[in-house]
Design a protein around this motif. Structure first.
Motif, PDB file in Angstrom:
ATOM      1  N   THR A 294     -63.818  78.999 -71.063  1.00 52.26           N
ATOM      2  CA  THR A 294     -62.709  79.938 -71.197  1.00 52.26           C
ATOM      3  C   THR A 294     -63.165  81.370 -70.995  1.00 52.26           C
ATOM      4  O   THR A 294     -62.473  82.174 -70.360  1.00 52.26           O
ATOM      5  N   TYR A 295     -64.348  81.714 -71.519  1.00 49.46           N
ATOM      6  CA  TYR A 295     -64.870  83.063 -71.328  1.00 49.46           C
ATOM      7  C   TYR A 295     -65.203  83.325 -69.857  1.00 49.46           C
ATOM      8  O   TYR A 295     -64.981  84.422 -69.348  1.00 49.46           O
ATOM      9  N   VAL A 296     -65.742  82.309 -69.202  1.00 55.19           N
ATOM     10  CA  VAL A 296     -66.021  82.431 -67.769  1.00 55.19           C
ATOM     11  C   VAL A 296     -64.719  82.647 -67.002  1.00 55.19           C
ATOM     12  O   VAL A 296     -64.626  83.510 -66.125  1.00 55.19           O
ATOM     13  N   LEU A 297     -63.711  81.867 -67.353  1.00 55.35           N
ATOM     14  CA  LEU A 297     -62.401  81.994 -66.710  1.00 55.35           C
ATOM     15  C   LEU A 297     -61.830  83.392 -66.912  1.00 55.35           C
ATOM     16  O   LEU A 297     -61.382  84.038 -65.953  1.00 55.35           O
ATOM     17  N   ASP A 298     -61.840  83.886 -68.145  1.00 55.08           N
ATOM     18  CA  ASP A 298     -61.302  85.216 -68.436  1.00 55.08           C
ATOM     19  C   ASP A 298     -61.974  86.280 -67.574  1.00 55.08           C
ATOM     20  O   ASP A 298     -61.314  87.149 -66.994  1.00 55.08           O
ATOM     21  N   ARG A 299     -63.302  86.229 -67.526  1.00 60.99           N
ATOM     22  CA  ARG A 299     -64.064  87.245 -66.799  1.00 60.99           C
ATOM     23  C   ARG A 299     -63.769  87.196 -65.298  1.00 60.99           C
ATOM     24  O   ARG A 299     -63.602  88.236 -64.651  1.00 60.99           O
ATOM     25  N   ARG A 300     -63.699  86.010 -64.748  1.00 56.73           N
ATOM     26  CA  ARG A 300     -63.458  85.874 -63.311  1.00 56.73           C
ATOM     27  C   ARG A 300     -62.048  86.323 -62.932  1.00 56.73           C
ATOM     28  O   ARG A 300     -61.856  87.001 -61.916  1.00 56.73           O
ATOM     29  N   VAL A 301     -61.070  85.928 -63.727  1.00 54.86           N
ATOM     30  CA  VAL A 301     -59.692  86.325 -63.438  1.00 54.86           C
ATOM     31  C   VAL A 301     -59.559  87.847 -63.500  1.00 54.86           C
ATOM     32  O   VAL A 301     -58.956  88.471 -62.612  1.00 54.86           O
ATOM     33  N   ALA A 302     -60.119  88.452 -64.534  1.00 63.45           N
ATOM     34  CA  ALA A 302     -60.021  89.907 -64.675  1.00 63.45           C
ATOM     35  C   ALA A 302     -60.684  90.614 -63.497  1.00 63.45           C
ATOM     36  O   ALA A 302     -60.139  91.599 -62.958  1.00 63.45           O
ATOM     37  N   ALA A 303     -61.851  90.136 -63.058  1.00 64.02           N
ATOM     38  CA  ALA A 303     -62.565  90.781 -61.966  1.00 64.02           C
ATOM     39  C   ALA A 303     -61.785  90.695 -60.657  1.00 64.02           C
ATOM     40  O   ALA A 303     -61.694  91.676 -59.905  1.00 64.02           O
ATOM     41  N   ALA A 304     -61.229  89.529 -60.364  1.00 56.65           N
ATOM     42  CA  ALA A 304     -60.495  89.353 -59.114  1.00 56.65           C
ATOM     43  C   ALA A 304     -59.224  90.196 -59.076  1.00 56.65           C
ATOM     44  O   ALA A 304     -58.927  90.857 -58.075  1.00 56.65           O
ATOM     45  N   HIS A 305     -58.479  90.187 -60.162  1.00 55.64           N
ATOM     46  CA  HIS A 305     -57.225  90.942 -60.196  1.00 55.64           C
ATOM     47  C   HIS A 305     -57.495  92.447 -60.161  1.00 55.64           C
ATOM     48  O   HIS A 305     -56.699  93.208 -59.603  1.00 55.64           O
ATOM     49  N   ARG A 306     -58.630  92.858 -60.733  1.00 57.06           N
ATOM     50  CA  ARG A 306     -58.995  94.280 -60.686  1.00 57.06           C
ATOM     51  C   ARG A 306     -59.229  94.737 -59.245  1.00 57.06           C
ATOM     52  O   ARG A 306     -58.879  95.880 -58.893  1.00 57.06           O
ATOM     53  N   VAL A 307     -59.796  93.876 -58.407  1.00 57.73           N
ATOM     54  CA  VAL A 307     -60.015  94.233 -57.004  1.00 57.73           C
ATOM     55  C   VAL A 307     -58.685  94.538 -56.327  1.00 57.73           C
ATOM     56  O   VAL A 307     -58.566  95.519 -55.584  1.00 57.73           O
ATOM     57  N   VAL A 308     -57.679  93.707 -56.553  1.00 57.49           N
ATOM     58  CA  VAL A 308     -56.361  93.945 -55.949  1.00 57.49           C
ATOM     59  C   VAL A 308     -55.800  95.277 -56.415  1.00 57.49           C
ATOM     60  O   VAL A 308     -55.280  96.078 -55.614  1.00 57.49           O
ATOM     61  N   LEU A 309     -55.915  95.556 -57.692  1.00 53.52           N
ATOM     62  CA  LEU A 309     -55.360  96.797 -58.237  1.00 53.52           C
ATOM     63  C   LEU A 309     -56.086  98.024 -57.703  1.00 53.52           C
ATOM     64  O   LEU A 309     -55.474  99.087 -57.510  1.00 53.52           O
ATOM     65  N   GLU A 310     -57.395  97.894 -57.458  1.00 51.61           N
ATOM     66  CA  GLU A 310     -58.175  99.039 -56.992  1.00 51.61           C
ATOM     67  C   GLU A 310     -58.149  99.210 -55.477  1.00 51.61           C
ATOM     68  O   GLU A 310     -58.223 100.340 -54.975  1.00 51.61           O
ATOM     69  N   ALA A 311     -58.034  98.112 -54.734  1.00 54.88           N
ATOM     70  CA  ALA A 311     -58.136  98.187 -53.273  1.00 54.88           C
ATOM     71  C   ALA A 311     -56.792  98.294 -52.577  1.00 54.88           C
ATOM     72  O   ALA A 311     -56.738  98.649 -51.395  1.00 54.88           O
ATOM     73  N   CYS A 312     -55.705  97.985 -53.281  1.00 52.21           N
ATOM     74  CA  CYS A 312     -54.394  97.945 -52.651  1.00 52.21           C
ATOM     75  C   CYS A 312     -53.507  99.095 -53.136  1.00 52.21           C
ATOM     76  O   CYS A 312     -53.823  99.795 -54.090  1.00 52.21           O
ATOM     77  N   THR A 313     -52.398  99.248 -52.436  1.00 50.04           N
ATOM     78  CA  THR A 313     -51.382 100.224 -52.834  1.00 50.04           C
ATOM     79  C   THR A 313     -50.133  99.474 -53.253  1.00 50.04           C
ATOM     80  O   THR A 313     -50.000  98.265 -53.030  1.00 50.04           O
ATOM     81  N   ALA A 314     -49.191 100.193 -53.846  1.00 47.79           N
ATOM     82  CA  ALA A 314     -47.930  99.604 -54.302  1.00 47.79           C
ATOM     83  C   ALA A 314     -48.186  98.325 -55.096  1.00 47.79           C
ATOM     84  O   ALA A 314     -47.567  97.283 -54.861  1.00 47.79           O
ATOM     85  N   THR A 315     -49.127  98.413 -56.017  1.00 48.46           N
ATOM     86  CA  THR A 315     -49.529  97.232 -56.771  1.00 48.46           C
ATOM     87  C   THR A 315     -48.589  96.957 -57.946  1.00 48.46           C
ATOM     88  O   THR A 315     -47.952  97.855 -58.478  1.00 48.46           O
ATOM     89  N   THR A 316     -48.553  95.690 -58.328  1.00 53.70           N
ATOM     90  CA  THR A 316     -47.853  95.270 -59.535  1.00 53.70           C
ATOM     91  C   THR A 316     -48.772  94.353 -60.320  1.00 53.70           C
ATOM     92  O   THR A 316     -49.556  93.591 -59.741  1.00 53.70           O
ATOM     93  N   HIS A 317     -48.694  94.434 -61.632  1.00 53.39           N
ATOM     94  CA  HIS A 317     -49.503  93.564 -62.490  1.00 53.39           C
ATOM     95  C   HIS A 317     -48.675  93.216 -63.715  1.00 53.39           C
ATOM     96  O   HIS A 317     -48.247  94.108 -64.442  1.00 53.39           O
ATOM     97  N   GLU A 318     -48.424  91.935 -63.895  1.00 54.98           N
ATOM     98  CA  GLU A 318     -47.586  91.480 -64.995  1.00 54.98           C
ATOM     99  C   GLU A 318     -48.164  90.209 -65.594  1.00 54.98           C
ATOM    100  O   GLU A 318     -48.960  89.515 -64.959  1.00 54.98           O
TER     101      GLU A 318
END
Length: 226
Positions: free
Chosen positions: A188-212
């Motif tokens: 579960t800790y591995v899952l949490d860390r991986r999900v957070a890292a991947a979604h952070r890339v989208v938020l940092e590299a893209c524009t007009a982002t949404t996160h819910e």
């Protein structure tokens, strides 16, 4: 980027192929799952005629939602590394008679594809050795206009947070054998860390982002334009 272990990759492929029938049922009939897939495709917002790549398509549960949005003039490509899942996705496409939907076996970290209009991934990030690097590669190599990720991880808000112990049990039960020993910590800790890292890339590299978050905070939905 972390180099994948060939033996672990093969074991994971066999594991997910073996459990493909059960996963196929859950992927289509779990409570709230259809709403989540609809929300994912709405966030991606593909247009009629677009080409969309569904990475880690599994048994193809998201393919109908994507095909409906791109229409008969668009193209949907599903990619997964587990032969059993790919076979079921093929059956789904053949039963529906969709000539513009293709499913193939492939490695999410080394996609054999060129430019595309949109990339989507559902419940995949926790399976990748370095999901942040993989998502960056998708953005760099496929040049999509849009990207959307949907993943499950522990909830940090009510009403989901009290259910985290049950969620940990579910993650442990659904992880390939030896996952805890390999990582030296809870899956579960591995899952949490991986999900957070991947979604952070989208938020940092893209524009007009949404996160819910959805499903009591357990479902994380992130999308953006490039």
């Amino acid at each position: 980027m972390t180099t994948p272990d060939p033996d672990r990759a093969a074991a994971a492929s066999d594991f997910y192929s073996r459990w493909a029938p059960g996963y196929d049922y859950l992927a289509s009939h779990a409570p709230g799952i259809r709403r989540l897939r609809t929300d994912l495709v709405d966030a991606l917002d593909p247009a009629p005629g677009d080409t969309v790549v569904d990475v880690g398509c599994g048994t193809g549960a998201t393919l109908p939602y994507l095909r409906e949005r791109v229409g008969p003039e668009g193209t949907v490509v599903g990619v997964d590394f587990a032969p059993g899942a790919v076979a079921r996705a093929h059956e789904r496409v053949e039963r529906a008679g969709w000539p513009n939907v293709t499913v193939c076996r492939g490695d999410a970290t080394r996609l054999p594809l060129a430019d595309t209009d949109a990339v989507v991934a559902t419940f995949l990030m926790g399976m990748l050795p370095d999901p942040a690097a993989t998502v960056r590669n998708w953005l760099d190599d496929l040049h999509p206009d849009r990207i959307a990720l949907l993943d499950l991880a522990r909830s940090y808000r009510l009403p989901g947070r009290p259910c985290n112990p049950l969620f940990r049990l579910a993650v442990r039960a659904s992880a390939p054998p030896g996952t805890s020993d390999h990582h030296g910590e809870s899956p579960t800790y591995v899952l949490d860390r991986r999900v957070a890292a991947a979604h952070r890339v989208v938020l940092e590299a893209c524009t007009a982002t949404t996160h819910e978050t959805r499903a009591g905070g357990f479902a994380y939905l992130t999308a953006g334009e490039t």
